[in-house]
Design an enzyme around this catalytic site. Structure first.
Site, PDB file in Angstrom:
ATOM      1  N   TYR A 155       0.829  -1.203   0.000  1.00  0.00           N
ATOM      2  CA  TYR A 155       0.000   0.000   0.000  1.00  0.00           C
ATOM      3  C   TYR A 155       0.864   1.254   0.000  1.00  0.00           C
ATOM      4  O   TYR A 155       0.628   2.200  -0.766  1.00  0.00           O
ATOM      5  CB  TYR A 155      -0.917  -0.033   1.219  1.00  0.00           C
ATOM      6  CG  TYR A 155      -1.685   1.237   1.497  1.00  0.00           C
ATOM      7  CD1 TYR A 155      -2.842   1.549   0.779  1.00  0.00           C
ATOM      8  CD2 TYR A 155      -1.279   2.117   2.494  1.00  0.00           C
ATOM      9  CE1 TYR A 155      -3.561   2.708   1.043  1.00  0.00           C
ATOM     10  CE2 TYR A 155      -1.989   3.270   2.765  1.00  0.00           C
ATOM     11  CZ  TYR A 155      -3.125   3.561   2.037  1.00  0.00           C
ATOM     12  OH  TYR A 155      -3.836   4.709   2.309  1.00  0.00           O
ATOM     13  N   LYS A 159       1.125   4.152  -2.859  1.00  0.00           N
ATOM     14  CA  LYS A 159       0.823   5.560  -2.616  1.00  0.00           C
ATOM     15  C   LYS A 159       2.021   6.449  -2.951  1.00  0.00           C
ATOM     16  O   LYS A 159       1.862   7.585  -3.421  1.00  0.00           O
ATOM     17  CB  LYS A 159       0.391   5.760  -1.163  1.00  0.00           C
ATOM     18  CG  LYS A 159      -0.976   5.161  -0.834  1.00  0.00           C
ATOM     19  CD  LYS A 159      -2.080   5.762  -1.680  1.00  0.00           C
ATOM     20  CE  LYS A 159      -3.467   5.315  -1.198  1.00  0.00           C
ATOM     21  NZ  LYS A 159      -4.554   5.885  -2.028  1.00  0.00           N
TER      22      LYS A 159
END
Length: 258
Positions: A155, A159
């Site tokens: 994740y 990002k």
């Protein structure tokens, strides 16, 4: 009275059925926009759209290129234009206990859901945003995880990639009259924290401003970056994080206690 900065705008938001996405859809609706509320969950999309005058719900998996193309075409057809896109859809899989136990499936899931999905939406929307007469804007929803270690390897990498994509796309899109920016939230009180009020209370003490964020905090930042108020801002990262990346609150507290 709420400002009407988005009268006549068509807005598409991914992952808008709840949390930050739903708050953002409400904010745009309050300011006069027609909003396409897209989400994987039909019930969530319909519930959010029903509370916003002029909004429409649509089931859309942002990881599916054909579904994204159809969603963009639907927004243009229903609203007459597409002026703003907000990439809020994401995937965040818990880390394995040891890094070497992280499997390809979970890694790819988070990159697809948090980075590649935004690429697909931007690719489909850009020609229409260019046609918006200088109103075209993309706002990506990133995370403080892109900047420092808060866990979640895949994740966080996704990002960080989204922040980089924001900058490179901003350079590409600027001559076409389209601005591209990213908002990086800290901890936000969303449904994912349900039943974990003790954890949120602890985290509030970690943030310099003394609380965790609310979805409306992020929605306000997104609306600003999408509006003409930000007409000379592109390629920027706006941290909406209660100061956590700027101030080491636990360290400062330890010093003051010593």
């Amino acid at each position: 009275m709420q400002m009407q900065r988005f009268d006549g705008y068509g807005v598409l938001i991914t992952g808008a059925g709840q949390g930050i996405g739903a708050a953002t859809a409400r904010r745009f609706g309050e300011e006069g926009a027609r909003v396409l509320v897209t989400d994987l969950d039909a019930g969530h999309a319909e519930k959010t759209a029903a509370a916003i005058p002029g909004a429409l719900p649509l089931v859309c998996d942002a990881r599916d290129g054909a579904a994204v193309e159809a969603a963009v075409a639907y927004a243009v057809r229903e609203f007459g234009s597409l002026d703003v896109v907000v990439n809020n859809a994401y995937s965040c899989t818990p880390d394995a206990a040891r890094f070497e136990d992280q499997d390809d499936e979970s890694w790819n899931r988070d990159l697809e859901g948090s980075l590649t999905s935004a690429f697909r939406v931007c690719r489909a929307a850009l020609p229409h945003l260019e046609a918006a007469g200088g109103r075209g804007a993309i706002v990506n929803v990133g995370s403080v995880n892109a900047e420092v270690d808060f866990g979640n390897h895949a994740y966080s990498a996704a990002k960080a990639g989204l922040a980089s994509l924001t900058r490179t796309l901003a350079g590409n899109a600027a001559p076409r009259g389209v601005r591209v920016n990213v908002v990086e939230p800290g901890t936000i009180r969303t449904g994912g924290w349900a039943g974990r009020e003790d954890d949120l209370a602890y985290l509030a003490g970690v943030y310099p401003l003394g609380r965790v964020g609310e979805p409306e905090d992020i929605a306000a930042a997104i609306a600003f970056l999408a509006s003409r108020d930000a007409s000379w801002i592109t390629g920027t990262t706006l941290r909406v994080d209660g100061g956590i990346l700027a101030v080491n609150a636990p360290f400062r507290g330890a010093r003051s206690d010593g």
